[in-house]
Motif scaffolding. Structure first.
Motif, PDB file in Angstrom:
ATOM      1  N   LEU A 132      -4.808   9.947  -0.707  1.00 57.35           N
ATOM      2  CA  LEU A 132      -3.876  10.176   0.173  1.00 57.35           C
ATOM      3  C   LEU A 132      -3.565  10.231   0.454  1.00 57.35           C
ATOM      4  O   LEU A 132      -1.274  10.533   0.768  1.00 57.35           O
ATOM      5  N   LYS A 138      -9.458   1.973  -9.481  1.00 57.22           N
ATOM      6  CA  LYS A 138     -10.036   2.125  -8.232  1.00 57.22           C
ATOM      7  C   LYS A 138     -11.495   2.651  -7.892  1.00 57.22           C
ATOM      8  O   LYS A 138     -10.792   3.891  -8.124  1.00 57.22           O
ATOM      9  N   ASP A 191       0.983  -1.447   0.304  1.00 55.75           N
ATOM     10  CA  ASP A 191      -0.068  -0.252   0.039  1.00 55.75           C
ATOM     11  C   ASP A 191       0.556   1.941  -0.484  1.00 55.75           C
ATOM     12  O   ASP A 191       1.006   1.864   1.180  1.00 55.75           O
ATOM     13  N   ARG A 219     -10.818   1.274   9.470  1.00 60.78           N
ATOM     14  CA  ARG A 219     -11.622   2.464   9.709  1.00 60.78           C
ATOM     15  C   ARG A 219     -12.488   1.573  10.518  1.00 60.78           C
ATOM     16  O   ARG A 219     -13.770   2.829  10.652  1.00 60.78           O
ATOM     17  N   THR A 272      -3.088  -5.794   1.970  1.00 64.49           N
ATOM     18  CA  THR A 272      -2.315  -4.739   1.137  1.00 64.49           C
ATOM     19  C   THR A 272      -1.617  -3.321   2.283  1.00 64.49           C
ATOM     20  O   THR A 272      -2.164  -3.224   3.110  1.00 64.49           O
ATOM     21  N   THR A 274     -13.932   0.956  -3.572  1.00 62.49           N
ATOM     22  CA  THR A 274     -12.614   1.045  -2.611  1.00 62.49           C
ATOM     23  C   THR A 274     -13.560   1.064  -1.232  1.00 62.49           C
ATOM     24  O   THR A 274     -14.346   2.169  -1.778  1.00 62.49           O
ATOM     25  N   GLY A 309      -7.931  -4.125   3.491  1.00 59.99           N
ATOM     26  CA  GLY A 309      -6.769  -2.706   3.640  1.00 59.99           C
ATOM     27  C   GLY A 309      -6.410  -1.971   4.725  1.00 59.99           C
ATOM     28  O   GLY A 309      -7.678  -2.308   5.591  1.00 59.99           O
ATOM     29  N   SER A 310      -6.115  -0.323   4.935  1.00 56.26           N
ATOM     30  CA  SER A 310      -6.146  -0.016   6.200  1.00 56.26           C
ATOM     31  C   SER A 310      -5.826  -0.411   7.032  1.00 56.26           C
ATOM     32  O   SER A 310      -5.889  -0.408   8.404  1.00 56.26           O
ATOM     33  N   PHE A 320     -11.749  -1.917   4.642  1.00 57.73           N
ATOM     34  CA  PHE A 320     -10.833  -1.799   5.169  1.00 57.73           C
ATOM     35  C   PHE A 320     -11.115  -1.748   6.558  1.00 57.73           C
ATOM     36  O   PHE A 320     -11.767  -0.810   7.863  1.00 57.73           O
ATOM     37  N   ASN A 343      -3.465   5.624  -3.268  1.00 57.20           N
ATOM     38  CA  ASN A 343      -4.654   6.242  -3.345  1.00 57.20           C
ATOM     39  C   ASN A 343      -4.847   7.531  -3.291  1.00 57.20           C
ATOM     40  O   ASN A 343      -3.090   7.769  -3.109  1.00 57.20           O
TER      41      ASN A 343
HETATM   42  O1  LIG Z   1      -6.386   2.704   0.253  1.00 58.16           O
HETATM   43  C1  LIG Z   1      -6.420   2.156   1.222  1.00 58.16           C
HETATM   44  C2  LIG Z   1      -5.867   2.107   2.720  1.00 58.16           C
HETATM   45  O2  LIG Z   1      -5.271   0.639   2.828  1.00 58.16           O
HETATM   46  C3  LIG Z   1      -6.247   2.583   3.493  1.00 58.16           C
HETATM   47  O3  LIG Z   1      -5.653   2.792   4.552  1.00 58.16           O
HETATM   48  P1  LIG Z   1      -5.922   3.908   5.718  1.00 58.16           P
HETATM   49  O4  LIG Z   1      -7.556   3.619   6.493  1.00 58.16           O
HETATM   50  O5  LIG Z   1      -4.421   3.838   6.814  1.00 58.16           O
HETATM   51  O6  LIG Z   1      -6.090   5.595   5.281  1.00 58.16           O
END
Ligand SMILES: O=C[C@H](O)COP(=O)(O)O
Length: 216
Positions: free
Chosen positions: A29, A85, A5, A134, A185, A109, A165-166, A131, A27
């Motif tokens: 961010l 995505k 990631d 989150r 990821t 996503t 993810g996340s 996620f 992503n």
């Molecule tokens: O886009 C997917 C990411 O794994 C989100 O991770 P995050 O919650 O740390 O921003």
């Protein structure tokens, strides 16, 4: 299976040499943090060159038409490698379905629930991204979300693969895989933490010290 990631080509190249990573997810961010003023196309092409397997690039448009246009643009940068995505939602489902019918792979996503993951899989998503961190931020348990999604994919023989993810802790990786994630990821910093165990370090030191001080 593990994806990275990250959108940092140097970090990606370095970690791919370990031989443990099968794809990359980015992503907006992550790109904003890592890439700053760098041109998106340039950065994604560098990520593709530094890696192997699918590279997820996320749409930032909100209307269906603009999302389709953005998806076609990203897809053209590396048609055999780029996965679009698609943020989950009504427009997202339409876009996922339309891209699937054109043979373009998607990663749906920002999924926080079984219901969302199931809809994304039915719409033809290649991947559905749940996620972990989150979901926990809201005080919910992500494990049944992953397990119920996996069970439903198997029951209906849906082709979608679950990406979790996340990821915030190394234990999130074990947990996601144990509950049915096809892919986790992992951010580079967490992946590096997966290497370490103090008992391993102590044991290697002991072995090397014994060899160095052996009777000659
Ligand atoms: O886009 C997917 C990411 O794994 C989100 O991770 P995050 O919650 O740390 O921003």
């Amino acid at each position: 299976m593990l994806f990275l990631d990250s959108s940092d080509p140097k970090e990606i190249k370095d970690i791919f040499a370990w031989g443990v990573i099968a794809g990359v997810t980015t992503n907006p961010l992550i790109l904003a943090r890592e890439a700053g003023a760098v041109d998106l196309e340039e950065r994604i092409r560098a990520v593709v060159a530094a890696s192997k397997g699918p590279v997820s690039v996320e749409l930032v448009s909100e209307s269906e038409g603009a999302m389709m246009e953005e998806a076609r643009l990203y897809h053209a940068w590396a048609p055999t490698r780029i996965v679009i995505k698609v943020p989950f939602g009504e427009a997202g489902l339409r876009v996922t379905h339309a891209l699937a019918s054109q043979g373009i792979e998607t990663n749906v996503t920002c999924i926080m629930s079984f219901n969302q993951a199931y809809l994304a899989a039915l719409a033809g998503g290649t991947y559905v991204s749940i996620f972990s961190g989150r979901v926990r931020d809201m005080g919910y348990d992500v494990r049944p979300v992953i397990a119920e999604t996996r069970a439903q994919l198997e029951r209906e023989k849906l082709a979608a693969k679950i990406i979790v993810g996340s990821i915030r802790h190394i234990l999130d990786v074990n947990e996601a895989l144990a509950h049915g994630a096809h892919v986790v990821t992992v951010p580079p910093a967490i992946l590096r933490k997966m290497l370490h165990n103090p008992k391993t370090d102590e044991t290697i030191r002991e072995f090397n010290a014994a060899w160095a001080s052996r009777a000659k």
